[in-house]
Design an enzyme around this catalytic site. Structure first.
Site, PDB file in Angstrom:
ATOM      1  N   ASP A   1      14.761 -14.108  35.359  1.00  0.00           N
ATOM      2  CA  ASP A   1      14.029 -12.857  35.547  1.00  0.00           C
ATOM      3  C   ASP A   1      13.062 -12.585  34.404  1.00  0.00           C
ATOM      4  O   ASP A   1      12.042 -11.934  34.591  1.00  0.00           O
ATOM      5  CB  ASP A   1      15.018 -11.683  35.656  1.00  0.00           C
ATOM      6  CG  ASP A   1      15.297 -11.310  37.093  1.00  0.00           C
ATOM      7  OD1 ASP A   1      14.743 -11.954  37.997  1.00  0.00           O
ATOM      8  OD2 ASP A   1      16.093 -10.371  37.320  1.00  0.00           O
TER       9      ASP A   1
ATOM     10  N   HIS B   1     -20.779 -32.473  68.914  1.00  0.00           N
ATOM     11  CA  HIS B   1     -20.054 -33.179  67.858  1.00  0.00           C
ATOM     12  C   HIS B   1     -20.335 -34.682  67.944  1.00  0.00           C
ATOM     13  O   HIS B   1     -20.621 -35.345  66.932  1.00  0.00           O
ATOM     14  CB  HIS B   1     -18.540 -32.946  67.990  1.00  0.00           C
ATOM     15  CG  HIS B   1     -18.071 -31.634  67.457  1.00  0.00           C
ATOM     16  ND1 HIS B   1     -18.418 -30.447  68.024  1.00  0.00           N
ATOM     17  CD2 HIS B   1     -17.282 -31.336  66.383  1.00  0.00           C
ATOM     18  CE1 HIS B   1     -17.853 -29.452  67.352  1.00  0.00           C
ATOM     19  NE2 HIS B   1     -17.154 -29.965  66.328  1.00  0.00           N
TER      20      HIS B   1
ATOM     21  N   GLU C   1      17.180 -15.236  47.695  1.00  0.00           N
ATOM     22  CA  GLU C   1      16.128 -15.182  46.677  1.00  0.00           C
ATOM     23  C   GLU C   1      16.614 -15.895  45.413  1.00  0.00           C
ATOM     24  O   GLU C   1      15.946 -16.775  44.871  1.00  0.00           O
ATOM     25  CB  GLU C   1      15.788 -13.725  46.373  1.00  0.00           C
ATOM     26  CG  GLU C   1      14.738 -13.565  45.283  1.00  0.00           C
ATOM     27  CD  GLU C   1      14.577 -12.121  44.848  1.00  0.00           C
ATOM     28  OE1 GLU C   1      13.557 -11.816  44.209  1.00  0.00           O
ATOM     29  OE2 GLU C   1      15.476 -11.296  45.124  1.00  0.00           O
ATOM     30  N   HIS C   2      17.778 -15.502  44.912  1.00  0.00           N
ATOM     31  CA  HIS C   2      18.386 -16.136  43.739  1.00  0.00           C
ATOM     32  C   HIS C   2      19.717 -16.760  44.159  1.00  0.00           C
ATOM     33  O   HIS C   2      20.516 -16.114  44.833  1.00  0.00           O
ATOM     34  CB  HIS C   2      18.669 -15.107  42.631  1.00  0.00           C
ATOM     35  CG  HIS C   2      17.481 -14.297  42.229  1.00  0.00           C
ATOM     36  ND1 HIS C   2      17.238 -13.026  42.725  1.00  0.00           N
ATOM     37  CD2 HIS C   2      16.459 -14.580  41.378  1.00  0.00           C
ATOM     38  CE1 HIS C   2      16.127 -12.552  42.185  1.00  0.00           C
ATOM     39  NE2 HIS C   2      15.631 -13.468  41.377  1.00  0.00           N
TER      40      HIS C   2
ATOM     41  N   GLN D   1      21.830  -7.937  39.870  1.00  0.00           N
ATOM     42  CA  GLN D   1      20.877  -7.727  40.960  1.00  0.00           C
ATOM     43  C   GLN D   1      21.142  -6.422  41.688  1.00  0.00           C
ATOM     44  O   GLN D   1      20.224  -5.790  42.198  1.00  0.00           O
ATOM     45  CB  GLN D   1      20.948  -8.889  41.949  1.00  0.00           C
ATOM     46  CG  GLN D   1      20.312 -10.164  41.438  1.00  0.00           C
ATOM     47  CD  GLN D   1      18.852  -9.963  41.061  1.00  0.00           C
ATOM     48  OE1 GLN D   1      18.513 -10.003  39.886  1.00  0.00           O
ATOM     49  NE2 GLN D   1      17.999  -9.728  42.016  1.00  0.00           N
TER      50      GLN D   1
ATOM     51  N   HIS E   1      19.020  -3.261  40.847  1.00  0.00           N
ATOM     52  CA  HIS E   1      17.579  -3.162  41.118  1.00  0.00           C
ATOM     53  C   HIS E   1      17.252  -1.950  41.981  1.00  0.00           C
ATOM     54  O   HIS E   1      16.266  -1.267  41.760  1.00  0.00           O
ATOM     55  CB  HIS E   1      17.075  -4.436  41.803  1.00  0.00           C
ATOM     56  CG  HIS E   1      16.556  -5.457  40.838  1.00  0.00           C
ATOM     57  ND1 HIS E   1      15.431  -5.256  40.082  1.00  0.00           N
ATOM     58  CD2 HIS E   1      17.022  -6.691  40.507  1.00  0.00           C
ATOM     59  CE1 HIS E   1      15.215  -6.321  39.321  1.00  0.00           C
ATOM     60  NE2 HIS E   1      16.172  -7.203  39.555  1.00  0.00           N
TER      61      HIS E   1
END
Length: 830
Positions: A760, A819, A726-727, A657, A660
């Site tokens: 991924d 109504h 996230e992961h 990761q 990235h």
């Protein structure tokens, strides 16, 4: 100036030395050999002492030097004005030039008789700077004279021979009486409000008491904290409790009606409740010092602080490590965070060696008094050579934190990602978005040339795409096909075509059914990596959901083309067009549409801070009428590992990761790791990182990443669920059983053979996941993300008979008669 009187001492052995030092500076004719306490010394040099000698005195800690007018003319502009006074007499005042006046911090006025008008004019001429008055007569001054001078902002200098610690006499004036003479109380009881502060804790306020002239005199002479109790008379602080005080300094406020005592507090503390202060507990460095001193003697065996105290090599290494990370920090938040870590380890070493904050402050004060300076160059071993070619990769080191011993505020900071400056990003992307809205395709072409360095003749590639001409390696194509099949199978299983039908009461049937979002825009990042996997993760669920129009957007390459792998995926998922644009301009084109780009209803896809800011901006613009999947930002992973984890696997997962982008963050939560186990992982990170082609990016992201050391599995998941990664990768014994502890995460990877890379690319789950803590409230992209759910109801006549009165009552309660009427007319019609 806080002092009432500046005694002129013959030598440092004078019995007046210590009492006089508590109430102000002491004037000497020769400087002391060494300065060992906080006493402020002025040196009176009436001879033509040379500049080197004066500089040396100031360097060694003398507060101020007082020189004749002739010498002042030579040293003004060289010695600092705030450290220099000039000797004047009644005849030489008129000889003072503006240069002299601006180059000194005040004067010592020598006079045989006191001319109050002359003194007032000198005070005005020197703009209320420090005015000392020295009488050349041999008789002691009266308290009335001290008062007269004080009212004119002048301070009397009295030779020690004219002062005494005993009762005043015609030959000598009591020192305490001289000090208290100008004090004026505005209270009916004649007492003086007295703020007591800690000399060892940055003058932190300990409490408020009251003083009388008698108690002040007692404190000056004894050097102990003595105050005036409004009920019981003289109060010798700590006489019964043992919480005594050593008085360092007594200061008078500008109105001479209140005092400050700066003290060294002993015992349990100042407050009668046993706390350090009457105004609450300590904070900041003072609190840290107190905690460390307590733990020096009582830290439990095996605790991190105990290890630091006992292992000087470990402490040395941590100081060096934190100093390095502090030097790397490059924004306000990170600098403060790293400085706090560094100060913790520095203060630990100080406490271990009986060095206090007060000792450090005294050293700083002495250094601040130096007037001659070294060049300030770094020592050779710390100077970075100027590289002739690209500099070598620096160490790949994560910052390590002991979670158990970290204070609450640091634990909160650990949950924060590398700073995402959304306000700043919003300001930068708004002009880009406005440009695309205003100029459409022309803006996209111009921005591609400026930002992507790509020359475009068209902004969109429409289907059908020329797949046969795409230069794709067969092995890559086969891999994409297999990933496509797995992802499609998993996402197709999420579809439910059955309509939900519930009869909530007889004759009232409610239902819910799904419909695909008609037009979706899928953002596929380019930037530092080609990401056909993202095209799969977004395109497959859109295809499975049945979206009518699928529009991909991806940054063009310099030759104006799109990655062939991305184009192949566009073909597989049935995309209608591919937009050749990246960043905020792509988001703007999808949100508002241009001449060639159709407007979409929802935008999906990850990206950098620019893309995230643009997505958040357009979703809040009612003109765009577009939604987004989530505010996904830089990628992140959190690994929980215990002693069964293989260092090579853990390091590889962290690095997968980290590559990235420089704003990615990786976190290792190490459960009950030994120093050796942790070192093995750090060594593996270093080894594997150096072999990566994107090592420079990894170095940046690893430098912002964390190792959190915890003692238990429960503590590990407590941090993980607060962080909401996230992961989340579980390198744990019985990892499958631990999944029940997961509350917040984008996607979970269970066991040693479930690398995040599989999710991924090709296992089947989606890799477009919430980041930056949004996993607390967002799911990752899935098939349902591309659908909207519509509800319906069908009510029979009998059902309305039962439900209608309920609706009418609620509508009338809210004051919405129309109504109620819509139901009422139907009930009447039946």
């Amino acid at each position: 100036m806080s002092a009432i009187i500046v005694p002129l001492l013959a030598d440092l052995n004078d019995p007046l030395h210590d009492p006089a030092s508590r109430i102000g500076p002491i004037l000497l004719s020769q400087p002391p050999t060494t300065l060992t306490n906080a006493t402020r010394y002025y040196v009176l040099s009436e001879t033509m002492t040379g500049l080197p000698t004066l500089s040396s005195w100031l360097d060694n800690g003398i507060e101020k030097v007082i020189v004749p007018l002739s010498l002042a003319k030579e040293v003004i502009g060289i010695l600092p004005a705030e450290r220099l006074l000039v000797i004047l007499d009644a005849n030489s005042v008129s000889a003072v030039s503006d240069k002299i006046r601006s180059g000194v911090s005040g004067v010592l006025l020598k006079t045989a008789t006191v001319d109050l008008e002359l003194i007032s004019s000198v005070v005005r001429f020197f703009d209320n700077r420090e005015i000392l008055v020295s009488l050349t007569c041999n008789k002691p001054p009266t308290t009335g004279l001290i008062n007269d001078l004080r009212r004119r902002n002048a301070i009397l200098v009295v030779p020690s021979a004219q002062l005494t610690l005993a009762a005043s006499s015609p030959e000598q004036l009591n020192l305490a009486e001289a000090f208290t003479a100008p004090l004026v109380s505005d209270r009916p009881d004649g007492l003086f409000p007295t703020v007591v502060s800690s000399a060892t804790q940055c003058d932190r306020t300990l409490g408020l008491v009251y003083s009388s002239k008698e108690s002040i005199a007692e404190s000056i002479i004894s050097g102990k904290g003595v105050y005036q109790s409004r009920k019981h008379g003289l109060w010798h602080k700590g006489e019964t409790s043992g919480s005594t005080q050593d008085v360092v300094k007594i200061s008078v406020d500008c109105d001479t009606d209140s005092l400050q005592f700066s003290v060294v507090q002993h015992g349990s503390g100042f407050c009668h409740l046993g706390s350090a202060s009457c105004f609450g507990s300590l904070a900041g460095l003072a609190a840290l010092e107190q905690t460390l001193r307590l733990r020096l003697g009582s830290a439990p065996e095996g605790s991190y602080t105990k290890r630091l105290f006992e292992n000087s090599d470990l402490l040395h290494s941590k100081v060096m490590e934190e100093a390095d990370e502090f030097c790397r920090a490059d924004n306000k938040g990170d600098i403060a965070f790293e400085a706090a870590d560094l100060l913790y380890f520095v203060l630990t070493k100080c406490v271990a060696n009986d060095v206090s904050l007060a000792d450090i402050e005294r050293s700083l004060d002495i250094k601040a008094k130096k007037v001659t300076r070294r060049p300030g160059n770094a020592k050779p071993q710390w100077i970075k050579p100027v590289p002739i070619q690209k500099s070598p990769i620096a160490d790949f080191r994560m910052r390590s934190v002991d979670y158990e011993s970290a204070p609450a505020e640091e634990k909160a900071r650990l949950l924060k990602r590398p700073v995402l400056k959304f306000d700043e990003m919003m300001a930068k992307v708004r002009p880009i978005i406005d440009e695309v809205r205003r100029r459409g395709d022309k803006a996209l072409i111009d921005l591609a040339a400026t930002l992507d360095r790509a020359q475009l003749s068209e902004t969109v590639i429409r289907s059908p795409f020329d797949i046969d001409s795409l230069p794709i390696d067969k092995n890559v194509k086969d891999a994409i096909d297999q990933a496509y099949a797995n992802i499609k199978q998993f996402h197709a299983a999420q579809i439910t075509n059955e309509t939900l039908i519930v009869e909530t009461m007889p004759g009232v049937v409610c239902s819910r059914f799904a419909r695909p979002i008609a037009r979706v825009g899928l953002y596929v990042p380019g930037g530092t990596a080609v990401l056909p996997s993202t095209a799969l993760m977004l395109g497959v669920p859109a295809q499975v959901a049945g979206c009518q129009q699928i529009l991909l957007a991806s940054p063009p390459r310099p030759d104006g083309t799109i990655s062939p792998e991305v184009m192949y995926v566009a073909h597989l998922v049935g995309a209608s067009a591919v937009l050749k644009a990246g960043g905020a301009q792509a988001i703007a084109a999808l949100a508002y549409g241009t001449e060639s780009v159709p407007k979409v209803d929802k935008i999906f896809g990850p990206g950098n801070q620019w893309v995230t800011a643009a997505k958040m901006l357009v979703q809040n613009d009612t003109d765009a009428l577009v939604s987004i999947d989530m505010p996904a930002g830089p990628s992140e992973v959190l690994v929980i590992a215990d002693d069964t984890a293989r260092p090579t696997f853990v390091a590889a997962d962290l690095l997968s990761q980290a590559e990235h982008g420089v704003d990615s963050q990786v976190v290792l939560v190490a459960v009950n790791f030994s120093h050796n186990q942790l070192q093995q992982i750090e060594d593996e990170i270093e080894k594997q990182a150096r072999a990566l082609p994107r090592a420079e990016i990894v170095r940046e992201s690893i430098g912002k990443s964390l190792i959190i050391q915890v003692s238990t599995i429960e503590e590990a998941f407590e941090f993980s669920n607060s962080y909401a990664p996230e992961h989340l990768i579980l390198h744990l014994k019985d990892a499958k059983r631990r999944v029940d502890l997961v509350q917040n995460a984008g996607s979970v990877f269970v066991g040693p053979y479930s690398p995040e890379s599989c999710g991924d690319y090709a296992s089947g789950t989606n890799h477009t996941l919430p980041t930056n803590g949004y996993a607390r409230q967002y799911s990752g992209v899935n098939t349902l993300s591309f659908q909207k759910h519509i509800t319906s109801q069908e009510i029979s006549k009998e059902g309305l008979d039962k439900l209608g009165p309920v609706v009418i009552r609620l509508a009338e309660c809210e004051g919405l008669e129309a109504h109620a009427n819509a139901v009422r007319v139907r009930l009447k019609a039946t």
